[in-house]
Write a protein that holds these residues in place. Structure first.
Motif, PDB file in Angstrom:
ATOM      1  N   HIS A   2       0.862  -1.178   0.000  1.00  0.00           N
ATOM      2  CA  HIS A   2       0.000   0.000   0.000  1.00  0.00           C
ATOM      3  C   HIS A   2       0.898   1.228   0.000  1.00  0.00           C
ATOM      4  O   HIS A   2       1.818   1.330   0.797  1.00  0.00           O
ATOM      5  N   PHE A  83      -4.639  10.366  -7.469  1.00  0.00           N
ATOM      6  CA  PHE A  83      -4.553   9.198  -6.590  1.00  0.00           C
ATOM      7  C   PHE A  83      -4.256   9.610  -5.161  1.00  0.00           C
ATOM      8  O   PHE A  83      -3.429  10.473  -4.904  1.00  0.00           O
ATOM      9  N   VAL A  86      -2.294   3.798  -3.666  1.00  0.00           N
ATOM     10  CA  VAL A  86      -2.040   2.782  -4.686  1.00  0.00           C
ATOM     11  C   VAL A  86      -1.817   1.456  -3.958  1.00  0.00           C
ATOM     12  O   VAL A  86      -1.093   1.397  -2.972  1.00  0.00           O
ATOM     13  N   LYS A  89      -1.077  -5.888  -5.562  1.00  0.00           N
ATOM     14  CA  LYS A  89      -1.353  -7.235  -5.050  1.00  0.00           C
ATOM     15  C   LYS A  89      -0.251  -8.201  -5.494  1.00  0.00           C
ATOM     16  O   LYS A  89       0.424  -7.952  -6.498  1.00  0.00           O
ATOM     17  N   GLU A  93      -1.728  -7.377  -9.813  1.00  0.00           N
ATOM     18  CA  GLU A  93      -2.809  -6.416 -10.025  1.00  0.00           C
ATOM     19  C   GLU A  93      -2.507  -5.151  -9.229  1.00  0.00           C
ATOM     20  O   GLU A  93      -2.018  -5.220  -8.103  1.00  0.00           O
ATOM     21  N   VAL A  94      -2.819  -4.012  -9.831  1.00  0.00           N
ATOM     22  CA  VAL A  94      -2.583  -2.725  -9.177  1.00  0.00           C
ATOM     23  C   VAL A  94      -3.889  -1.941  -9.173  1.00  0.00           C
ATOM     24  O   VAL A  94      -4.574  -1.853 -10.201  1.00  0.00           O
ATOM     25  N   TYR A  95      -4.236  -1.395  -8.024  1.00  0.00           N
ATOM     26  CA  TYR A  95      -5.437  -0.591  -7.872  1.00  0.00           C
ATOM     27  C   TYR A  95      -5.047   0.790  -7.375  1.00  0.00           C
ATOM     28  O   TYR A  95      -4.065   0.944  -6.660  1.00  0.00           O
ATOM     29  N   ALA A  96      -5.847   1.782  -7.741  1.00  0.00           N
ATOM     30  CA  ALA A  96      -5.628   3.136  -7.248  1.00  0.00           C
ATOM     31  C   ALA A  96      -6.938   3.679  -6.703  1.00  0.00           C
ATOM     32  O   ALA A  96      -8.011   3.383  -7.231  1.00  0.00           O
ATOM     33  N   LYS A  97      -6.833   4.437  -5.630  1.00  0.00           N
ATOM     34  CA  LYS A  97      -8.008   5.056  -5.027  1.00  0.00           C
ATOM     35  C   LYS A  97      -7.840   6.574  -5.087  1.00  0.00           C
ATOM     36  O   LYS A  97      -6.749   7.098  -4.891  1.00  0.00           O
ATOM     37  N   GLU A 102     -12.549   4.600  -0.301  1.00  0.00           N
ATOM     38  CA  GLU A 102     -13.114   3.864  -1.433  1.00  0.00           C
ATOM     39  C   GLU A 102     -12.808   2.379  -1.312  1.00  0.00           C
ATOM     40  O   GLU A 102     -11.805   1.990  -0.716  1.00  0.00           O
ATOM     41  N   GLU A 103     -13.652   1.553  -1.889  1.00  0.00           N
ATOM     42  CA  GLU A 103     -13.405   0.111  -1.946  1.00  0.00           C
ATOM     43  C   GLU A 103     -12.313  -0.148  -2.981  1.00  0.00           C
ATOM     44  O   GLU A 103     -12.132   0.604  -3.918  1.00  0.00           O
ATOM     45  N   GLU A 104     -11.593  -1.294  -2.814  1.00  0.00           N
ATOM     46  CA  GLU A 104     -10.558  -1.660  -3.776  1.00  0.00           C
ATOM     47  C   GLU A 104     -11.173  -2.139  -5.058  1.00  0.00           C
ATOM     48  O   GLU A 104     -12.176  -2.743  -5.119  1.00  0.00           O
TER      49      GLU A 104
END
Length: 104
Positions: A2, A83, A86, A89, A93-97, A102-104
């Protein structure tokens, strides 16, 4: 992993604290040893290395150039300024909020 982005400004992270401490150490070394002369950064680092637990390193341009050659070309990711967080995983996999709640 994270990675949480804080607002811009001084003193927001560990790197800023270490940098400030190192600068203060160098300032104090020159201030309290006015008769000493330091011909370069290495002289100052050598003189202060026993005064701190912070490990100090010096790199020459060639060192940096060698590392740069190992880094693959990177593409720009647009709108990253939006952002707040960030998340990477283990499965690549990469997620940004945009907001931390916010939910992933």
């Amino acid at each position: 992993m994270h990675w949480i982005f804080f607002e811009a400004g001084p003193g927001k992270g560990v790197a800023d604290a270490v940098g400030a401490t190192t600068k203060r150490l160098f300032d104090d070394t020159t201030k309290f040893n006015p008769d000493e002369t330091y011909s370069n950064a290495m002289d100052l680092m050598t003189h202060t290395e026993n005064s701190t637990k912070i490990q100090l390193f010096s790199y020459v341009k060639q060192d940096i150039d060698e590392i740069r050659q190992q880094i693959p070309p990177l593409a720009t990711v647009h709108d990253t300024s939006l952002f707040h967080e960030v998340i990477a995983k283990p499965n690549d996999e990469v997620y940004a909020k945009n907001k931390s709640d916010e939910e992933e």
